[in-house]
Design a protein around this motif. Structure first.
Motif, PDB file in Angstrom:
ATOM      1  N   ARG A  20      14.318  42.398  71.593  1.00 56.76           N
ATOM      2  CA  ARG A  20      15.568  42.054  72.278  1.00 56.76           C
ATOM      3  C   ARG A  20      16.521  43.255  72.304  1.00 56.76           C
ATOM      4  NH1 ARG A  20      18.532  40.926  76.119  1.00 56.76           N
ATOM      5  NH2 ARG A  20      20.622  40.273  75.600  1.00 56.76           N
ATOM      6  N   PHE A  21      16.574  44.012  71.214  1.00 57.99           N
ATOM      7  CA  PHE A  21      17.396  45.221  71.168  1.00 57.99           C
ATOM      8  C   PHE A  21      16.969  46.197  72.262  1.00 57.99           C
ATOM      9  CE2 PHE A  21      17.588  49.674  69.766  1.00 57.99           C
ATOM     10  CZ  PHE A  21      18.956  49.844  69.692  1.00 57.99           C
ATOM     11  N   GLU A  22      15.673  46.453  72.363  1.00 58.85           N
ATOM     12  CA  GLU A  22      15.174  47.392  73.366  1.00 58.85           C
ATOM     13  C   GLU A  22      15.527  46.928  74.778  1.00 58.85           C
ATOM     14  OE1 GLU A  22      11.031  47.522  72.323  1.00 58.85           O
ATOM     15  OE2 GLU A  22      11.349  49.139  70.873  1.00 58.85           O
ATOM     16  N   GLU A  23      15.338  45.653  75.037  1.00 65.93           N
ATOM     17  CA  GLU A  23      15.669  45.086  76.355  1.00 65.93           C
ATOM     18  C   GLU A  23      17.170  45.203  76.640  1.00 65.93           C
ATOM     19  OE1 GLU A  23      16.217  40.584  77.712  1.00 65.93           O
ATOM     20  OE2 GLU A  23      14.149  41.067  77.163  1.00 65.93           O
ATOM     21  N   ALA A  24      17.985  44.844  75.663  1.00 61.89           N
ATOM     22  CA  ALA A  24      19.441  44.847  75.849  1.00 61.89           C
ATOM     23  C   ALA A  24      19.997  46.254  76.013  1.00 61.89           C
ATOM     24  CB  ALA A  24      20.124  44.141  74.678  1.00 61.89           C
ATOM     25  N   VAL A  25      19.467  47.223  75.277  1.00 63.02           N
ATOM     26  CA  VAL A  25      19.987  48.585  75.390  1.00 63.02           C
ATOM     27  C   VAL A  25      19.627  49.187  76.749  1.00 63.02           C
ATOM     28  CG1 VAL A  25      18.130  49.964  74.326  1.00 63.02           C
ATOM     29  CG2 VAL A  25      20.496  50.631  73.997  1.00 63.02           C
ATOM     30  N   VAL A  26      18.441  48.891  77.251  1.00 66.04           N
ATOM     31  CA  VAL A  26      18.057  49.393  78.573  1.00 66.04           C
ATOM     32  C   VAL A  26      18.884  48.703  79.656  1.00 66.04           C
ATOM     33  CG1 VAL A  26      16.167  49.483  80.258  1.00 66.04           C
ATOM     34  CG2 VAL A  26      15.759  50.154  77.884  1.00 66.04           C
ATOM     35  N   THR A  27      19.114  47.405  79.521  1.00 68.28           N
ATOM     36  CA  THR A  27      19.954  46.689  80.479  1.00 68.28           C
ATOM     37  C   THR A  27      21.393  47.196  80.423  1.00 68.28           C
ATOM     38  OG1 THR A  27      18.585  44.701  80.316  1.00 68.28           O
ATOM     39  CG2 THR A  27      20.831  44.406  81.146  1.00 68.28           C
ATOM     40  N   GLY A  28      21.920  47.400  79.233  1.00 65.86           N
ATOM     41  CA  GLY A  28      23.316  47.791  79.066  1.00 65.86           C
ATOM     42  C   GLY A  28      23.627  49.237  79.421  1.00 65.86           C
ATOM     43  N   PHE A  29      22.681  50.141  79.148  1.00 62.27           N
ATOM     44  CA  PHE A  29      22.950  51.560  79.350  1.00 62.27           C
ATOM     45  C   PHE A  29      22.084  52.184  80.446  1.00 62.27           C
ATOM     46  CE2 PHE A  29      24.561  50.553  75.186  1.00 62.27           C
ATOM     47  CZ  PHE A  29      25.773  51.215  75.157  1.00 62.27           C
ATOM     48  N   GLY A  30      21.158  51.416  80.997  1.00 61.30           N
ATOM     49  CA  GLY A  30      20.370  51.836  82.154  1.00 61.30           C
ATOM     50  C   GLY A  30      19.678  53.173  82.004  1.00 61.30           C
ATOM     51  N   PRO A  31      19.720  53.988  83.071  1.00 60.98           N
ATOM     52  CA  PRO A  31      18.990  55.250  83.059  1.00 60.98           C
ATOM     53  C   PRO A  31      19.552  56.275  82.073  1.00 60.98           C
ATOM     54  CG  PRO A  31      20.272  55.040  85.071  1.00 60.98           C
ATOM     55  CD  PRO A  31      20.388  53.734  84.338  1.00 60.98           C
ATOM     56  N   GLN A  32      20.693  55.973  81.462  1.00 65.42           N
ATOM     57  CA  GLN A  32      21.243  56.870  80.450  1.00 65.42           C
ATOM     58  C   GLN A  32      20.430  56.814  79.159  1.00 65.42           C
ATOM     59  OE1 GLN A  32      25.160  55.226  80.259  1.00 65.42           O
ATOM     60  NE2 GLN A  32      25.783  56.150  82.184  1.00 65.42           N
ATOM     61  N   VAL A  33      19.605  55.761  78.998  1.00 59.09           N
ATOM     62  CA  VAL A  33      18.706  55.675  77.848  1.00 59.09           C
ATOM     63  C   VAL A  33      17.534  56.608  78.153  1.00 59.09           C
ATOM     64  CG1 VAL A  33      17.226  54.195  76.433  1.00 59.09           C
ATOM     65  CG2 VAL A  33      19.365  53.289  77.369  1.00 59.09           C
ATOM     66  N   THR A  34      17.509  57.745  77.475  1.00 56.24           N
ATOM     67  CA  THR A  34      16.470  58.725  77.767  1.00 56.24           C
ATOM     68  C   THR A  34      15.261  58.578  76.867  1.00 56.24           C
ATOM     69  OG1 THR A  34      17.562  60.374  76.367  1.00 56.24           O
ATOM     70  CG2 THR A  34      18.082  60.394  78.746  1.00 56.24           C
ATOM     71  N   SER A  35      15.402  57.836  75.767  1.00 57.80           N
ATOM     72  CA  SER A  35      14.235  57.586  74.927  1.00 57.80           C
ATOM     73  C   SER A  35      14.491  56.406  73.999  1.00 57.80           C
ATOM     74  CB  SER A  35      13.865  58.826  74.099  1.00 57.80           C
ATOM     75  OG  SER A  35      14.878  59.130  73.174  1.00 57.80           O
ATOM     76  N   LEU A  36      13.424  55.709  73.700  1.00 51.87           N
ATOM     77  CA  LEU A  36      13.401  54.681  72.660  1.00 51.87           C
ATOM     78  C   LEU A  36      12.343  55.150  71.668  1.00 51.87           C
ATOM     79  CD1 LEU A  36      13.463  51.409  74.787  1.00 51.87           C
ATOM     80  CD2 LEU A  36      15.220  52.156  73.182  1.00 51.87           C
ATOM     81  N   VAL A  37      12.778  55.620  70.515  1.00 49.34           N
ATOM     82  CA  VAL A  37      11.871  56.207  69.543  1.00 49.34           C
ATOM     83  C   VAL A  37      11.566  55.190  68.460  1.00 49.34           C
ATOM     84  CG1 VAL A  37      11.559  58.079  67.886  1.00 49.34           C
ATOM     85  CG2 VAL A  37      12.796  58.498  70.027  1.00 49.34           C
TER      86      VAL A  37
END
Length: 134
Positions: A20-37
């Motif tokens: 849910r965190f990964e989904e929410a951060v991508v939804t909330g910050f969009g293309p500004q999320v450059t990596s999920l490590v």
């Protein structure tokens, strides 16, 4: 204000799965999320970190705790406030759910609610030296 931790003052008040965190951060910050490590090291309290990159400002990260009971950020004061404003939308709705943002030294907190403004966060800050949590 940087290095903020977002959690609940109540036992079991914050439960955010890694997915849910990964989904929410991508939804909330969009293309500004450059990596999920992903952090495979079981000794770390963090299991995934989202890196946010924007032109003209320092990159920052949002960390998800392996125990599902909190997230934190290492951004500037403005970025920390942005994460505080976003955080309630990442969590499932729940009756009576209380979420706090605290500094890493636990010198103070602000209760986070949906639809807060920057001014609400600044004016809602409780200094623990003046008003210790009960």
């Amino acid at each position: 204000m940087p290095n903020m931790i977002i959690l609940s003052p109540e036992e079991d008040g914050f439960d955010l799965s890694k997915e849910r965190f990964e989904e929410a951060v991508v939804t909330g910050f969009g293309p500004q999320v450059t990596s999920l490590v992903q952090r495979a090291d079981g000794d770390s309290s963090v299991d995934v970190a989202a890196r946010i990159d924007r032109p003209g400002e320092p990159a920052f990260q949002i960390f998800h705790f392996r125990t599902r009971d909190g997230i934190s950020t290492d951004g500037t004061a403005e970025q920390a406030i942005e994460v505080m404003l976003w955080a309630p939308s990442a969590l499932p709705e729940g009756p009576g759910r209380r979420i706090w943002a605290v500094d890493e030294a636990y010198n103070g907190h602000v209760e986070l609610t949906p639809d807060m403004s920057v001014d609400d966060i600044k004016s809602g800050w409780v200094d623990h030296a003046e008003d210790p949590p009960g």
